[in-house]
Scaffold this active site. Structure first.
Site, PDB file in Angstrom:
ATOM      1  N   LYS B  53      24.035 -21.093 -20.856  1.00  0.00           N
ATOM      2  CA  LYS B  53      22.648 -21.070 -21.328  1.00  0.00           C
ATOM      3  C   LYS B  53      22.483 -21.579 -22.751  1.00  0.00           C
ATOM      4  O   LYS B  53      21.365 -21.863 -23.177  1.00  0.00           O
ATOM      5  CB  LYS B  53      22.095 -19.652 -21.237  1.00  0.00           C
ATOM      6  CG  LYS B  53      22.036 -19.121 -19.835  1.00  0.00           C
ATOM      7  CD  LYS B  53      21.076 -19.910 -18.987  1.00  0.00           C
ATOM      8  CE  LYS B  53      20.835 -19.187 -17.678  1.00  0.00           C
ATOM      9  NZ  LYS B  53      19.737 -19.777 -16.930  1.00  0.00           N
ATOM     10  N   SER B 270      28.632 -14.784 -10.971  1.00  0.00           N
ATOM     11  CA  SER B 270      27.972 -16.035 -10.615  1.00  0.00           C
ATOM     12  C   SER B 270      28.989 -17.185 -10.633  1.00  0.00           C
ATOM     13  O   SER B 270      28.938 -18.081  -9.788  1.00  0.00           O
ATOM     14  CB  SER B 270      26.795 -16.324 -11.538  1.00  0.00           C
ATOM     15  OG  SER B 270      27.219 -16.367 -12.883  1.00  0.00           O
TER      16      SER B 270
END
Lengths: 90, 317
Positions: B53, B270
């Site tokens: 991110k 993830s």
């Protein structure tokens, strides 16, 4: 009766209801009775052996049942049970 | 003696200059299950705030500053499940932009602590409403206090996929010397898969780009979104994807464990799901007797998900 708080991804089983009152004196009993009222919901919370799935967190009065007595955890008449999933993306 | 690692910048003016150019790691042990196919994972946990991110956060904030969208006295506000929040916190601190984050109250304790360490303000949304609840609350706050907040909205901001279009895709192309045949990664905001796939398809239309979604609304792949039951991000563009893999939580979790034990890569769930998806593609190729170079993303490290120890079990929410 104890109140079960339903997370968004499971509300399709509760006709959109955010909270459901379910009779029972342990978490296990309540999940069984919840299944009676909302067929299909238990399989999303528990695995084939009936244990709570490892990625689902169940809380009784803000305490994770993993740190209590799991499905044997006693539930009082006015307790709130929360079923909390993982957090989706972003 | 061999060098410890390929050369990296050794002196920079700002922590933000260390974002991107992450290494690609070959998964030699996992790829034994798909002979003839090479599996690679991009180590996004090496970004300065620890996740993929950082790229989107930097591009979003830089774009807003360039457009004059963040005026003096305004705070950046966005909803996040965690990693974007940590990335905004780091970029905001480094570039002098105050940050407010809206997070579901059940985000992991380490995430709350990390974001707080950077000096951000956190507003909690209901743990029962997930990340969509955080999105709705952020929108309400922005409406209620116009002028106080700049709301970049990572789910709708073109700078989010734009970061991956500009950086992640060309890095992968270069790191595989143009040999990549498949790119696969999960959907959170969809920024990574959409931006990277868009650029890779432009570079070479033959590359297959595949998204991963949890197979059910009630899942445990934190950071991933099950779109059929969610608010669909505006930046999501199915047109750049060749396929979608529907990933069971257990398959992703098991792979996360294997990565730690067999590759020495302690990564989040993830990332486990991403590698499990890459292995599925690898097996399909191997079963057909084809060769391939499959690339996926390691979003963050596993220590971001430690649950509180028994004696720390007083959850905040």
């Amino acid at each position: 009766m104890p109140l079960v708080r339903i997370p968004t991804p499971l509300r399709k089983y509760t006709q959109g209801q955010e909270e459901v009152s379910v009779a029972g004196t342990t978490v296990g009993e309540i999940l069984t009775n919840l299944e009676g009222a909302c067929p299909g919901i238990r399989e999303r919370i528990c695995d084939a052996e009936g244990r709570v799935r490892r990625f689902v967190n169940v809380f009784v009065a803000d305490e994770d049942i993993r740190f209590l007595q799991n499905l044997e955890t006693p539930v009082a008449e006015r307790d709130e049970i929360s079923i909390v999933p993982a957090i989706a993306g972003g | 003696m061999a060098a410890l690692r390929a050369k990296r910048a050794v002196c920079v003016d700002s922590i933000t200059e260390l974002i991107g150019n992450t290494p690609l790691v070959r998964l030699h042990h996992i790829e034994r299950s798909c002979p003839g196919v090479e599996l690679y994972a991009k180590a996004e946990f090496t970004n300065p705030a620890g996740s993929v991110k950082d790229r989107a956060a930097l591009f979003i904030v830089r774009d807003a500053l360039a457009r004059g969208a963040i005026r003096p006295g305004m705070r950046l506000i966005d909803s996040t499940s965690g990693n974007t929040g940590i990335a905004y916190a780091m970029v905001g601190a480094a570039l002098g932009v105050p940050v407010t984050l809206v997070m579901p109250e059940n985000v992991t304790v380490p995430r709350k602590q990390v974001t707080t360490a950077y000096g951000v303000e956190i507003i909690y949304s209901s743990p029962m409403e997930g990340s969509d609840g955080a999105i709705v609350l952020a929108r309400e706050l922005v409406e209620r206090h116009p002028g106080r907040y700049f709301y970049p909205d990572q789910y709708s901001n073109p700078a989010n996929p734009g970061a991956h279009y500009a950086t992640t895709a060309p890095e992968i192309w270069e790191q595989t010397a143009g040999r990549i045949t498949h790119f696969v990664t999960g959907i959170g905001t969809s920024g990574t898969v959409v931006g990277t796939s868009r650029r890779l398809h432009e570079i070479s239309p033959a590359i297959r780009c595949v998204a991963i979604q949890p197979d059910d609304a009630m899942h445990g792949l934190e950071g991933m979104k099950h779109l059929p039951s969610s608010l669909v991000p505006q930046i999501y563009d199915e047109g750049v994807l060749d396929d979608t893999i529907w990933m069971p939580t257990d398959e992703g979790w098991d792979m996360a464990e294997r990565l730690a034990e067999e590759e020495g890569l302690f990564v989040g769930h993830s990332s486990g799901a991403n590698v499990a998806g890459a292995l599925r593609l690898g097996r399909e190729l191997a079963d057909r007797g084809e060769r391939g170079v499959v690339v996926t993303i390691l979003c963050d490290r596993g220590d971001r998900y430690f649950v509180p120890l028994r004696w720390e079990r007083n959850y905040v929410w």
